[in-house]
Motif scaffolding. Structure first.
Motif, PDB file in Angstrom:
ATOM      1  N   ASN A  80     -29.088 -47.898  10.317  1.00 14.48           N
ATOM      2  CA  ASN A  80     -29.177 -47.388  11.695  1.00 14.48           C
ATOM      3  C   ASN A  80     -27.804 -46.955  12.207  1.00 14.48           C
ATOM      4  O   ASN A  80     -27.374 -47.326  13.289  1.00 14.48           O
ATOM      5  N   ARG A  81     -27.145 -46.132  11.418  1.00 16.12           N
ATOM      6  CA  ARG A  81     -25.796 -45.677  11.747  1.00 16.12           C
ATOM      7  C   ARG A  81     -25.857 -44.627  12.854  1.00 16.12           C
ATOM      8  O   ARG A  81     -26.596 -43.665  12.753  1.00 16.12           O
ATOM      9  N   ARG A  82     -25.061 -44.841  13.859  1.00 20.07           N
ATOM     10  CA  ARG A  82     -24.945 -43.864  14.958  1.00 20.07           C
ATOM     11  C   ARG A  82     -23.494 -43.420  15.006  1.00 20.07           C
ATOM     12  O   ARG A  82     -22.612 -44.210  15.323  1.00 20.07           O
ATOM     13  N   ASP A  84     -20.547 -40.941  16.411  1.00 15.63           N
ATOM     14  CA  ASP A  84     -20.077 -40.055  17.482  1.00 15.63           C
ATOM     15  C   ASP A  84     -18.733 -39.502  17.051  1.00 15.63           C
ATOM     16  O   ASP A  84     -17.737 -40.217  16.997  1.00 15.63           O
TER      17      ASP A  84
END
Length: 164
Positions: A80-82, A84
């Motif tokens: 679940n890598r987010r 930015d």
């Protein structure tokens, strides 16, 4: 966004993902030099929420090397890598933040199940989960971790410690 900028952004994302995966592999394999190499020269890690230490990458690698001896079997997953990526008006910048969940099943050395199971088993009997917060920088040698903070949310210990 031009096609060239879009391609650069995709390449940055893939490179950052490789660093995060390299982090998990280095810890699981006990490759402490590889672990240190993933960080910027001033890189820091904070494992305090998981009962660990905070310090430079070299200090934390030393602590991990000692601590992970207790867990000869380990395999943590970063999911679940987010990501930015810094946006400089439509162009990718040199900073990135990644928040990713982790699941970390391990086997404590010298443990057995209540039924006196085979001592050679590699089944995990300790697990934890939580979230990593990575801060990364683009360097001359590619993306590197400047900071990583572990936010442990839970842990579970099954079985009992075998007598020493």
């Amino acid at each position: 966004m031009t096609q060239r900028v879009a391609l650069a952004t995709v390449m940055d994302r893939l490179s950052i993902d490789a660093v995060i995966t390299g982090y998990a592999v280095a810890v699981d394999d006990g490759s402490w030099q590889d672990y240190r190499d993933l960080f910027t020269p001033d890189g820091r890690a904070d494992y305090r929420s998981a009962g660990g230490v905070e310090g430079s990458a070299a200090e934390v690698a030393h602590w991990l090397a000692e601590t992970m001896r207790l867990f000869p079997v380990r395999q943590h997953l970063i999911v679940n890598r987010r990501l930015d990526l810094q946006d400089l008006g439509g162009y990718p910048g040199d900073r990135a933040d990644v928040r990713a969940d982790y699941l970390n099943p391990m086997r404590l050395e010298g443990t057995q199940t209540a039924g006196g199971a085979d001592p050679d088993t590699t089944a995990p009997n300790f697990a934890s989960g939580g979230r990593y917060a990575f801060g990364l920088l683009r360097t001359d040698v590619g993306w590197r971790i400047r900071t990583v903070t572990v936010h442990e949310k839970w842990r579970s210990l099954s079985g009992s410690l075998a007598p020493s």
